[in-house]
Design an enzyme around this catalytic site. Structure first.
Site, PDB file in Angstrom:
ATOM      1  N   ASP A   1       0.792  -1.351   0.001  1.00 16.82           N
ATOM      2  CA  ASP A   1       0.144   0.049  -0.072  1.00 16.82           C
ATOM      3  C   ASP A   1       0.842   1.227  -0.070  1.00 16.82           C
ATOM      4  O   ASP A   1       1.807   1.349   0.836  1.00 16.82           O
ATOM      5  CB  ASP A   1      -0.739  -0.046   1.234  1.00 16.82           C
ATOM      6  CG  ASP A   1      -1.796   1.085   1.352  1.00 16.82           C
ATOM      7  OD1 ASP A   1      -2.758   1.318   0.294  1.00 16.82           O
ATOM      8  OD2 ASP A   1      -1.636   1.918   2.230  1.00 16.82           O
TER       9      ASP A   1
ATOM     10  N   TYR B   1       3.302   9.883   0.335  1.00 12.51           N
ATOM     11  CA  TYR B   1       4.004   9.223   1.426  1.00 12.51           C
ATOM     12  C   TYR B   1       5.556   9.753   1.291  1.00 12.51           C
ATOM     13  O   TYR B   1       6.071   9.597   0.386  1.00 12.51           O
ATOM     14  CB  TYR B   1       3.943   7.892   1.429  1.00 12.51           C
ATOM     15  CG  TYR B   1       2.682   7.209   1.954  1.00 12.51           C
ATOM     16  CD1 TYR B   1       1.774   7.918   2.518  1.00 12.51           C
ATOM     17  CD2 TYR B   1       2.403   5.865   1.778  1.00 12.51           C
ATOM     18  CE1 TYR B   1       0.488   7.642   3.002  1.00 12.51           C
ATOM     19  CE2 TYR B   1       1.056   5.339   2.484  1.00 12.51           C
ATOM     20  CZ  TYR B   1       0.157   6.390   2.916  1.00 12.51           C
ATOM     21  OH  TYR B   1      -1.158   5.806   3.367  1.00 12.51           O
TER      22      TYR B   1
ATOM     23  N   HIS C   1      -8.026   8.967  -1.826  1.00 17.98           N
ATOM     24  CA  HIS C   1      -7.258   8.718  -0.280  1.00 17.98           C
ATOM     25  C   HIS C   1      -8.220   9.523   0.708  1.00 17.98           C
ATOM     26  O   HIS C   1      -8.319   8.943   1.742  1.00 17.98           O
ATOM     27  CB  HIS C   1      -6.030   9.692  -0.382  1.00 17.98           C
ATOM     28  CG  HIS C   1      -5.143   9.284   0.451  1.00 17.98           C
ATOM     29  ND1 HIS C   1      -3.833   9.466   0.391  1.00 17.98           N
ATOM     30  CD2 HIS C   1      -5.162   8.682   1.739  1.00 17.98           C
ATOM     31  CE1 HIS C   1      -3.087   9.211   1.658  1.00 17.98           C
ATOM     32  NE2 HIS C   1      -4.052   8.578   2.448  1.00 17.98           N
ATOM     33  N   ARG C   2      -8.966  10.619   0.388  1.00 21.47           N
ATOM     34  CA  ARG C   2     -10.148  11.039   1.401  1.00 21.47           C
ATOM     35  C   ARG C   2     -11.108  11.824   0.313  1.00 21.47           C
ATOM     36  O   ARG C   2     -10.869  12.135  -0.557  1.00 21.47           O
ATOM     37  CB  ARG C   2      -9.113  12.180   2.056  1.00 21.47           C
ATOM     38  CG  ARG C   2      -8.082  12.062   2.888  1.00 21.47           C
ATOM     39  CD  ARG C   2      -8.184  11.915   4.288  1.00 21.47           C
ATOM     40  NE  ARG C   2      -7.314  11.346   5.066  1.00 21.47           N
ATOM     41  CZ  ARG C   2      -7.241  11.141   6.143  1.00 21.47           C
ATOM     42  NH1 ARG C   2      -8.160  11.544   7.055  1.00 21.47           N
ATOM     43  NH2 ARG C   2      -6.259  10.356   6.733  1.00 21.47           N
TER      44      ARG C   2
ATOM     45  N   ASN D   1     -11.206   6.339   3.931  1.00 25.32           N
ATOM     46  CA  ASN D   1     -11.825   7.105   4.666  1.00 25.32           C
ATOM     47  C   ASN D   1     -13.143   7.704   4.313  1.00 25.32           C
ATOM     48  O   ASN D   1     -13.669   8.926   4.636  1.00 25.32           O
ATOM     49  CB  ASN D   1     -10.671   8.440   4.800  1.00 25.32           C
ATOM     50  CG  ASN D   1      -9.473   7.779   5.399  1.00 25.32           C
ATOM     51  OD1 ASN D   1      -9.362   7.219   6.493  1.00 25.32           O
ATOM     52  ND2 ASN D   1      -8.379   8.230   4.728  1.00 25.32           N
TER      53      ASN D   1
ATOM     54  N   GLN E   1     -10.479   1.730   2.609  1.00 24.44           N
ATOM     55  CA  GLN E   1      -9.324   1.924   3.686  1.00 24.44           C
ATOM     56  C   GLN E   1      -9.547   2.611   5.034  1.00 24.44           C
ATOM     57  O   GLN E   1      -9.885   3.979   4.659  1.00 24.44           O
ATOM     58  CB  GLN E   1      -7.910   2.097   3.172  1.00 24.44           C
ATOM     59  CG  GLN E   1      -6.999   1.791   3.932  1.00 24.44           C
ATOM     60  CD  GLN E   1      -5.645   1.938   3.451  1.00 24.44           C
ATOM     61  OE1 GLN E   1      -4.976   3.119   3.835  1.00 24.44           O
ATOM     62  NE2 GLN E   1      -5.042   1.173   2.513  1.00 24.44           N
TER      63      GLN E   1
ATOM     64  N   GLY F   1       2.291  -0.975   9.180  1.00 27.50           N
ATOM     65  CA  GLY F   1       3.059   0.274   8.967  1.00 27.50           C
ATOM     66  C   GLY F   1       4.472   0.147   9.383  1.00 27.50           C
ATOM     67  O   GLY F   1       5.305   1.214   8.954  1.00 27.50           O
TER      68      GLY F   1
ATOM     69  N   ARG G   1       9.924  -6.524  13.397  1.00 33.58           N
ATOM     70  CA  ARG G   1       8.325  -6.428  13.705  1.00 33.58           C
ATOM     71  C   ARG G   1       7.537  -6.973  12.618  1.00 33.58           C
ATOM     72  O   ARG G   1       6.517  -7.415  12.708  1.00 33.58           O
ATOM     73  CB  ARG G   1       8.164  -4.762  13.848  1.00 33.58           C
ATOM     74  CG  ARG G   1       9.047  -4.421  15.233  1.00 33.58           C
ATOM     75  CD  ARG G   1       8.449  -2.824  15.247  1.00 33.58           C
ATOM     76  NE  ARG G   1       9.362  -2.237  16.316  1.00 33.58           N
ATOM     77  CZ  ARG G   1       9.841  -1.129  16.501  1.00 33.58           C
ATOM     78  NH1 ARG G   1       9.748  -0.180  15.392  1.00 33.58           N
ATOM     79  NH2 ARG G   1      10.429  -0.856  17.497  1.00 33.58           N
TER      80      ARG G   1
HETATM   81  N1  LIG Z   1      -5.639   5.664   4.107  1.00 34.70           N
HETATM   82  C1  LIG Z   1      -4.768   6.596   5.152  1.00 34.70           C
HETATM   83  O1  LIG Z   1      -5.785   7.637   5.316  1.00 34.70           O
HETATM   84  C2  LIG Z   1      -3.845   5.954   5.882  1.00 34.70           C
HETATM   85  C3  LIG Z   1      -3.555   6.875   6.944  1.00 34.70           C
HETATM   86  C4  LIG Z   1      -2.207   6.244   7.425  1.00 34.70           C
HETATM   87  C5  LIG Z   1      -1.501   5.166   7.196  1.00 34.70           C
HETATM   88  N2  LIG Z   1      -2.090   4.531   6.016  1.00 34.70           N
HETATM   89  C6  LIG Z   1      -1.493   3.273   5.503  1.00 34.70           C
HETATM   90  O2  LIG Z   1      -1.286   2.318   6.776  1.00 34.70           O
HETATM   91  C7  LIG Z   1      -0.124   1.945   6.895  1.00 34.70           C
HETATM   92  C8  LIG Z   1      -0.255   1.652   8.472  1.00 34.70           C
HETATM   93  O3  LIG Z   1      -0.558   2.740   9.146  1.00 34.70           O
HETATM   94  P1  LIG Z   1       0.586   3.306  10.431  1.00 34.70           P
HETATM   95  O4  LIG Z   1       1.729   3.467   9.742  1.00 34.70           O
HETATM   96  O5  LIG Z   1      -0.365   4.769  11.001  1.00 34.70           O
HETATM   97  O6  LIG Z   1       0.188   2.189  11.376  1.00 34.70           O
HETATM   98  P2  LIG Z   1       0.922   1.273  12.311  1.00 34.70           P
HETATM   99  O7  LIG Z   1       1.239  -0.023  11.928  1.00 34.70           O
HETATM  100  O8  LIG Z   1       0.042   1.142  13.351  1.00 34.70           O
HETATM  101  O9  LIG Z   1       2.088   2.022  12.862  1.00 34.70           O
HETATM  102  C9  LIG Z   1       3.504   2.110  12.360  1.00 34.70           C
HETATM  103  C10 LIG Z   1       4.291   3.225  12.984  1.00 34.70           C
HETATM  104  O10 LIG Z   1       4.499   2.905  14.181  1.00 34.70           O
HETATM  105  C11 LIG Z   1       5.763   2.896  14.565  1.00 34.70           C
HETATM  106  N3  LIG Z   1       6.155   1.879  15.587  1.00 34.70           N
HETATM  107  C12 LIG Z   1       6.954   1.942  16.899  1.00 34.70           C
HETATM  108  N4  LIG Z   1       6.921   0.807  17.534  1.00 34.70           N
HETATM  109  C13 LIG Z   1       6.298  -0.075  16.993  1.00 34.70           C
HETATM  110  C14 LIG Z   1       5.899  -1.339  16.983  1.00 34.70           C
HETATM  111  N5  LIG Z   1       6.378  -1.801  18.250  1.00 34.70           N
HETATM  112  N6  LIG Z   1       5.092  -2.149  16.236  1.00 34.70           N
HETATM  113  C15 LIG Z   1       4.748  -1.487  15.220  1.00 34.70           C
HETATM  114  N7  LIG Z   1       5.070  -0.029  14.953  1.00 34.70           N
HETATM  115  C16 LIG Z   1       5.876   0.563  15.694  1.00 34.70           C
HETATM  116  C17 LIG Z   1       6.367   2.533  13.277  1.00 34.70           C
HETATM  117  O11 LIG Z   1       7.899   2.729  13.249  1.00 34.70           O
HETATM  118  P3  LIG Z   1       8.947   1.606  12.840  1.00 34.70           P
HETATM  119  O12 LIG Z   1       8.983   1.602  11.357  1.00 34.70           O
HETATM  120  O13 LIG Z   1      10.169   1.996  13.246  1.00 34.70           O
HETATM  121  O14 LIG Z   1       8.598   0.297  13.166  1.00 34.70           O
HETATM  122  C18 LIG Z   1       5.680   3.263  12.193  1.00 34.70           C
HETATM  123  O15 LIG Z   1       6.307   4.327  12.218  1.00 34.70           O
HETATM  124  C19 LIG Z   1       0.646   3.175   6.421  1.00 34.70           C
HETATM  125  O16 LIG Z   1       2.033   2.606   6.281  1.00 34.70           O
HETATM  126  C20 LIG Z   1      -0.009   3.600   5.284  1.00 34.70           C
HETATM  127  O17 LIG Z   1       0.299   2.544   4.143  1.00 34.70           O
HETATM  128  C21 LIG Z   1      -3.371   4.881   5.297  1.00 34.70           C
END
Ligand SMILES: NC(=O)c1ccc[n+]([C@@H]2O[C@H](COP(=O)([O-])OP(=O)(O)OC[C@H]3O[C@@H](n4cnc5c(N)ncnc54)[C@H](OP(=O)(O)O)[C@@H]3O)[C@@H](O)[C@H]2O)c1
Length: 311
Positions: free
Chosen positions: A44, A49, A120-121, A151, A172, A275, A281
């Site tokens: 994704d 990004y 996206h939004r 969203n 999503q 993410g 991880r």
């Molecule tokens: N559609 C939308 O509006 C929207 C919005 C936001 C995100 N997204 C998509 O969803 C994906 C996931 O979202 P997200 O990045 O917010 O979610 P997430 O998987 O909950 O969070 C990942 C972030 O948390 C950090 N982190 C720190 N400790 C962690 C741990 N123990 N386990 C997992 N992560 C840890 C990661 O850093 P490290 O990389 O250092 O582990 C990373 O920056 C994104 O990559 C993107 O593709 C979509």
């Protein structure tokens, strides 16, 4: 297609305008390899990004190994514009902007096609007929193979669906053990949850009925429950992290797999988007699809995370 999706928002070397470096490409390669290793085939992206650099590093990976492109399902998004000389930060789902954004993504990604394009939004100024025209242009040119959204609530999905000549394949939304309003909407819709709850309940039901794949962003809740919650986290977070550790021990899996298994257990068929860009991880998510939480385990996690008993 794998149920888990790898989210590429953390790739590309950060939210700055520094040029992509070799270490950023190596970082992306390590994340991609870890994801492939645990069976993830869906990736994704979004045009925004790390200001386009997440797509750019993937493009470098495809250049170095063209066969890689065929092995994966590539998803990207368009519709968010940062503030620039022409205007403030805004959403743009006009025909011209969608087409231009996809062309730019294709160039960055060094590919001829995107498997799934997500809007996206919601853009308050969006005209569904214009979106349909953009879809036609991109689809007939072979540049986009399927269309989805992100969203958006059920009302917006209905509006779009009525104008589109294709079925939406995905929506999503942010859903996790930490972000539970989609669930509260199901269990407590006639409590004091307000209209937001009803919108959520309708959205989930609509997606299920129309087979619009639900994808959960933020699925790992930034590691709140799997990375050891911060010392000053609210007790409810620490209690949930402790329960996740207990269940991980019982099932002989990593805590990340429990956090994701909780989402996977819901019958709506939610596909978690993970993410973390940390290879260990990523690998820790490998057992999420293999285990199935019992009803009691699932409810223990839900009730502990919400911090209030049911009913
Ligand atoms: N559609 C939308 O509006 C929207 C919005 C936001 C995100 N997204 C998509 O969803 C994906 C996931 O979202 P997200 O990045 O917010 O979610 P997430 O998987 O909950 O969070 C990942 C972030 O948390 C950090 N982190 C720190 N400790 C962690 C741990 N123990 N386990 C997992 N992560 C840890 C990661 O850093 P490290 O990389 O250092 O582990 C990373 O920056 C994104 O990559 C993107 O593709 C979509």
């Amino acid at each position: 297609m794998s149920r888990l999706i790898y989210g590429c928002m953390g790739l590309g070397g950060g939210w700055n305008h520094e040029p992509v470096q070799g270490k950023d490409i190596a970082h992306a390669r390590a994340a991609l390899d870890a994801a492939l290793e645990i069976g993830i085939t869906r990736f994704d992206h979004a045009d925004i990004y790390t200001h386009g650099k997440a797509e750019q590093v993937f493009g470098e990976l495809f250049k170095a190994e063209p066969a890689l492109r065929e092995r994966i399902v590539l998803q990207t998004k368009c519709g968010i514009r940062f503030g620039d000389a022409h205007g403030p930060g805004r959403y743009d789902l006009s025909r011209a902007y969608i087409i231009a954004a996809v062309e730019a993504s294709l160039a960055r990604l060094h590919t001829d096609y995107i498997d799934v394009l997500l809007l996206h939004r919601p853009d308050p100024l969006m005209e569904p007929d214009e979106i349909n025209e953009a879809w036609h242009t991109l689809y007939t040119a072979g540049k986009v193979r399927a269309l989805g959204v992100s969203n958006m609530h059920a009302g917006q999905l209905r509006l779009l669906t009525a104008a589109l000549d294709t079925s939406l394949v995905a929506n999503q939304l942010e859903m996790s053990l930490a972000r539970r309003d989609w669930l509260e909407a199901e269990t407590c819709f006639n409590d004091a949850q307000g209209a937001g709850g009803l919108v959520w309940a309708d959205t989930l039901a609509y997606c299920q009925r129309k087979q619009i794949g639900l994808q959960a962003w933020g699925a790992l809740a930034k590691g709140w429950y799997s990375g050891g919650a911060a010392y000053d986290a609210p007790p409810v977070v620490n209690n949930t992290a402790q329960l996740v550790r207990e269940l991980a021990h019982q099932h002989q899996v990593a805590p990340e797999s429990i956090v994701l298994a909780w989402l996977l257990r819901h019958p709506a068929g939610i596909a978690p988007v993970i993410g973390t860009s940390h290879p260990e991880r990523i690998r820790a998510c490998r057992d999420a699809e293999r285990i199935q939480l019992s009803r009691e385990e699932w409810y223990r996690l839900y009730v502990t995370a919400r911090g209030h008993a049911l009913p």
